[in-house]
Design an enzyme around this catalytic site. Structure first.
Site, mmCIF file in Angstrom:
data_model
loop_
_atom_site.group_PDB
_atom_site.id
_atom_site.type_symbol
_atom_site.label_atom_id
_atom_site.label_comp_id
_atom_site.label_asym_id
_atom_site.label_seq_id
_atom_site.Cartn_x
_atom_site.Cartn_y
_atom_site.Cartn_z
ATOM 1 N N LYS A 1 0.554 -1.135 0.062
ATOM 2 C CA LYS A 1 0.133 0.066 0.137
ATOM 3 C C LYS A 1 0.964 1.542 0.061
ATOM 4 O O LYS A 1 2.259 1.183 0.241
ATOM 5 C CB LYS A 1 -1.025 -0.028 1.190
ATOM 6 C CG LYS A 1 -2.033 -1.139 0.951
ATOM 7 C CD LYS A 1 -2.968 -1.118 2.352
ATOM 8 C CE LYS A 1 -3.985 -2.090 2.119
ATOM 9 N NZ LYS A 1 -5.060 -2.016 3.265
ATOM 10 N N TYR A 38 -12.210 -1.142 -4.042
ATOM 11 C CA TYR A 38 -12.969 -1.387 -2.614
ATOM 12 C C TYR A 38 -14.447 -1.346 -2.687
ATOM 13 O O TYR A 38 -15.198 -1.096 -1.510
ATOM 14 C CB TYR A 38 -12.346 -0.473 -1.555
ATOM 15 C CG TYR A 38 -11.189 -1.002 -0.742
ATOM 16 C CD1 TYR A 38 -10.923 -2.203 -0.182
ATOM 17 C CD2 TYR A 38 -10.070 -0.179 -1.304
ATOM 18 C CE1 TYR A 38 -9.806 -2.605 0.179
ATOM 19 C CE2 TYR A 38 -8.589 -0.891 -0.670
ATOM 20 C CZ TYR A 38 -8.659 -1.865 -0.090
ATOM 21 O OH TYR A 38 -7.515 -2.358 0.521
ATOM 22 N N ASN A 44 -1.766 0.207 6.906
ATOM 23 C CA ASN A 44 -1.309 -1.190 7.564
ATOM 24 C C ASN A 44 -0.597 -1.819 6.410
ATOM 25 O O ASN A 44 -0.755 -2.987 6.513
ATOM 26 C CB ASN A 44 -2.838 -1.998 7.807
ATOM 27 C CG ASN A 44 -3.785 -2.144 6.688
ATOM 28 O OD1 ASN A 44 -3.556 -1.587 5.679
ATOM 29 N ND2 ASN A 44 -4.810 -2.656 7.116
ATOM 30 N N HIS A 71 -2.326 -5.385 1.523
ATOM 31 C CA HIS A 71 -3.622 -5.923 1.301
ATOM 32 C C HIS A 71 -3.560 -7.548 0.747
ATOM 33 O O HIS A 71 -2.574 -7.805 0.253
ATOM 34 C CB HIS A 71 -4.213 -5.284 0.024
ATOM 35 C CG HIS A 71 -5.612 -5.741 -0.448
ATOM 36 N ND1 HIS A 71 -6.696 -5.781 0.328
ATOM 37 C CD2 HIS A 71 -6.020 -6.655 -1.443
ATOM 38 C CE1 HIS A 71 -7.640 -6.595 -0.702
ATOM 39 N NE2 HIS A 71 -6.911 -7.126 -1.476
ATOM 40 N N GLU A 95 -9.878 -9.730 -7.960
ATOM 41 C CA GLU A 95 -9.161 -8.657 -7.642
ATOM 42 C C GLU A 95 -7.789 -8.760 -8.693
ATOM 43 O O GLU A 95 -7.510 -7.685 -9.078
ATOM 44 C CB GLU A 95 -8.663 -8.714 -6.163
ATOM 45 C CG GLU A 95 -9.558 -8.341 -5.271
ATOM 46 C CD GLU A 95 -9.246 -8.268 -3.777
ATOM 47 O OE1 GLU A 95 -10.062 -8.035 -2.975
ATOM 48 O OE2 GLU A 95 -8.316 -8.706 -3.504
#
Ligand code: DGI
Length: 138
Positions: free
Chosen positions: A9, A49, A112, A115, A126
């Protein structure tokens, strides 16, 4: 052999953690079947998302994911989906176990570091969102 979809990310690419995360991926026995660096638009992040569109954190999440470059990947291993989620650790880095990527590289639940797909159907969707079949060269 199972495949999963993974992202380094924007917080982790900005902090210069890409190389260390890729090294862990290979050390843990994943094969990198496809990889590229991208910079998502807000719209592309919202599409990715979409499942979270009703959640209170949707705007923050999609703004964050379109705030800088990501490294998107397809990883292959026996049980890749579960194995990659285990290597990432809990969604909230404060709750992630020692030795996991989110413990080592994540800052907080919004930043975080990584993913990973949560099921075979989401992995397929995805992967197809970012890669064409010709780009899967594993
Ligand atoms: O599959 P994960 O990334 O572990 O978690 P998820 O699919 O439930 O949520 C996607 C991302 O959305 C997650 O990596 C961080 C963010 N998120 C999830 N739950 C919360 C959250 N962000 C905030 N601020 N609060 C949450 O409760």
């Amino acid at each position: 052999m199972e495949r999963t979809f993974a992202i380094v990310k924007p917080d982790a690419t900005a902090a210069g953690f890409t190389g260390r995360i890729l090294a862990r991926i290979e050390q843990e026995g994943f094969k990198i079947v496809a990889i590229k660096k991208i910079f998502m638009s807000k719209k592309q992040a919202e599409g990715f998302y979409a499942v979270h569109s009703a959640r209170p954190f949707f705007n923050d999440l999609t703004s964050f994911m379109s705030s800088g470059p990501c490294v998107v990947m397809v990883l292959e291993k026996d049980g890749a989906i579960k194995e990659w989620r285990n290597l990432m650790g809990a969604t909230n880095p404060a709750e992630a176990a020692e030795g996991t990527l989110r413990k080592e590289f994540g800052k907080n639940i919004d930043n975080n570091a990584t993913h990973g797909s949560d099921a075979p159907e989401t992995a397929a969707t995805e992967i197809a969102y970012f890669f064409s079949a010709l780009e899967l060269v594993g």
